[in-house]
Design an enzyme around this catalytic site. Structure first.
Site, PDB file in Angstrom:
ATOM      1  N   LYS A  79     -88.169  34.255 -20.672  1.00  0.00           N
ATOM      2  CA  LYS A  79     -89.562  34.610 -20.954  1.00  0.00           C
ATOM      3  C   LYS A  79     -90.487  33.502 -20.461  1.00  0.00           C
ATOM      4  O   LYS A  79     -90.167  32.318 -20.579  1.00  0.00           O
ATOM      5  CB  LYS A  79     -89.724  34.827 -22.461  1.00  0.00           C
ATOM      6  CG  LYS A  79     -91.077  35.366 -22.909  1.00  0.00           C
ATOM      7  CD  LYS A  79     -91.050  35.593 -24.408  1.00  0.00           C
ATOM      8  CE  LYS A  79     -92.359  36.139 -24.948  1.00  0.00           C
ATOM      9  NZ  LYS A  79     -92.297  36.364 -26.413  1.00  0.00           N
ATOM     10  N   SER A 160     -93.630  40.626 -28.120  1.00  0.00           N
ATOM     11  CA  SER A 160     -94.219  40.217 -26.854  1.00  0.00           C
ATOM     12  C   SER A 160     -93.196  39.939 -25.745  1.00  0.00           C
ATOM     13  O   SER A 160     -93.568  39.626 -24.610  1.00  0.00           O
ATOM     14  CB  SER A 160     -95.037  38.943 -27.073  1.00  0.00           C
ATOM     15  OG  SER A 160     -94.202  37.898 -27.569  1.00  0.00           O
ATOM     16  N   SER A 184     -90.974  39.479 -32.078  1.00  0.00           N
ATOM     17  CA  SER A 184     -91.228  39.647 -30.644  1.00  0.00           C
ATOM     18  C   SER A 184     -89.988  39.757 -29.777  1.00  0.00           C
ATOM     19  O   SER A 184     -90.091  40.072 -28.590  1.00  0.00           O
ATOM     20  CB  SER A 184     -92.099  38.490 -30.130  1.00  0.00           C
ATOM     21  OG  SER A 184     -93.424  38.653 -30.559  1.00  0.00           O
TER      22      SER A 184
END
Length: 497
Positions: A79, A160, A184
């Site tokens: 990420k 996210s 997330s």
């Protein structure tokens, strides 16, 4: 070779040891898959050159029969809020659009030391503030489930860490790291049909994870199987002297037995009645009841339990989240690094213009709200009360784990919503609904894992969540594997490759 990207890590590792193909072959297939699925917008940066160079080193190690670990030559993704040395790390924000860190996050360094191959940095909501991966300056990430090429509407990937989830679901990598502050990692895992692990707070170092909420952030793992999740956990968990919030005792690597050797006889599993809330979809509720019955028929003791402060958890989480965001975002002022506005009249105006242009509305809203809660006149009324309530929520977990060993709950209240439906609500509304079942674990710091169970009537993944007391990952992941073996979830990668 065509189906290599749909296999699990250990199978690929054995094939590489037997010279059935090379690490370069596997990596080139992964990079091609990234290109073939680029419409889904899972990646911000593709590290093509780094990946090929790493794969070539792994190929040499396999030729000498000296792989560093079972991750040697395995493509992974990270990420884009984890620092990667000499590779752009943007947090999906204009503020860090051109930021290149001078060091690796501990998670990244340990993966590279184990021989893993970085194929790219994945998309996310700006600074990880969201539950859909719809607020990045690089655009929206689309869910591979229910996606049709060129469609103007699509299902969201969750957030996210939606980019990491889609990368794994499509077979662009074997595993990916996300971050988990209120769900997330587990939220996109649920929507994309993956295993998503939020480990115990402090089990994996946070060094180099650009902070959102320091007291809740943890690196999270996304994979297609529990065994692959264990492989990534074993490579990254353990003490880090550079992170004061990390464990100090040595980490013992997990070894989950084969599925046919697992037994859950007399395991006590709790069903918290408060998680059957107003917005819970009927298909998710039915799946929850179905798995609870299966576990009971398999020898477990399934018990209804009470967690009375659950309904207050999301309000408490929102206050604490925004207070810590206000503190953490103060460092982005255009002076030392990151975006700098063209403003020379005064330092104060430079700060204001830089932050006004560099942050999106979601980030600015959380900063303003957090600063409001932290004002002297509001501090006791909001921040201190939220801290006290957080303690009560953690105590709910302490009390329930005196009666049961594991909690079984939904992960998300519904399957993935359509983008057109999702954007009709504000960011705060989205998070308060989508994170209802996930964020209490972050408040208490306990481990939780999302497991895909089956497809809904609309053909979308339905997932459930397991939670346990601190450092109960061995029991948690063993039970997850037991369920995984029973449900045999049909991963979409098997259809698209």
């Amino acid at each position: 070779m065509d189906k290599v990207l749909s296999q699990n890590i250990r199978t690929v590792c054995r094939a590489l040891l037997d010279s059935k193909y090379t690490a370069r072959d596997v990596t080139k297939h992964a990079l091609k898959q990234i290109d073939d699925t680029k419409e889904l917008n899972a990646f911000i940066t593709i590290t093509h050159k780094i990946a090929i160079e790493s794969a070539d080193r792994s190929s040499e190690n396999y030729q000498m029969k000296k792989p560093r670990s079972e991750l040697e030559g395995i493509p992974i993704a990270i990420k884009d809020n984890f620092c990667t040395k000499n590779v752009k790390t943007t947090c999906g924000s204009k503020m860090l659009e051109h930021f290149i860190p001078p060091y690796n996050a501990t998670v990244c360094q340990r993966l590279f030391d184990a021989g893993a191959v970085l194929v790219g940095k994945t998309n996310l909501d700006e600074f990880a503030m969201g539950s859909g991966t719809v607020d990045s300056i690089y655009g929206v990430t689309k869910n591979v489930w229910g996606s049709s090429k060129g469609s103007t509407d699509f299902y969201i990937a969750g957030g996210s860490s939606g980019g990491s989830a889609v990368a794994v679901a499509t077979g662009s990598c074997f595993g990916a790291f996300g971050s988990d502050t209120g769900g997330s990692t587990r939220n996109p895992a649920s929507y994309c049909g993956l295993v998503g692990l939020k480990p115990t707070y402090g089990l994996i170092s946070r060094l180099g994870l650009i902070p959102l909420v320091n007291s809740m952030d943890v690196p999270g793992i996304l994979t297609r199987t529990v065994d692959d999740c264990v492989s990534l956990l074993n490579a990254t968990a353990g003490p880090d002297p550079k992170d004061s919030t990390c464990i100090t005792k040595p980490y013992t690597k997990l070894r989950i037995p084969p599925a046919d050797k697992l037994s859950i006889k007399n395991l006590k599993i709790g069903i918290p009645k408060e998680y059957a809330c107003e917005y819970l979809d009927n298909e998710v509720l039915h799946t929850w009841n179905e798995i609870a019955s299966f576990l009971e028929n398999s020898g477990a003791h399934v018990i209804e339990v009470e967690m009375p402060h659950t309904e207050l958890s999301i309000v408490c989480y929102s206050i604490l989240n925004q207070c810590e965001v206000a503190s953490n975002m103060a460092r982005y002022d255009g002076v030392q690094y990151g975006f700098r506005a063209n403003e020379e009249t005064s330092t104060e105006k430079l700060y204001a213009k830089t932050r006004s242009i560099g942050f999106n509305d979601v980030v600015k809203h959380r900063i303003l709200t957090g600063n409001y809660f932290l004002l002297t006149r509001n501090y006791e009324r909001y921040f201190e009360k939220a801290l006290k309530l957080r303690r009560l929520i953690a105590t709910d977990f302490d009390n329930v784990f005196e009666k049961v060993q594991i909690l079984l709950t939904p992960t998300t209240l519904t399957t993935a919503p359509l983008y057109s439906e999702f954007i009709t609500k504000s960011n705060s509304e989205q998070c308060s609904q989508q994170d209802y079942c996930t964020q209490p674990a972050n408040m208490a710091g306990i481990p939780a894992v999302s497991i895909p169970i089956k497809l809904s009537s609309a053909g979308l993944p339905i997932s459930l969540q397991l939670m346990g007391r601190n450092f109960s990952e061995p029991t948690l992941l063993a039970l997850a594997k037991f369920i995984e073996n029973e449900v045999k979830f049909p991963h979409i990668v098997e259809k698209i490759l």
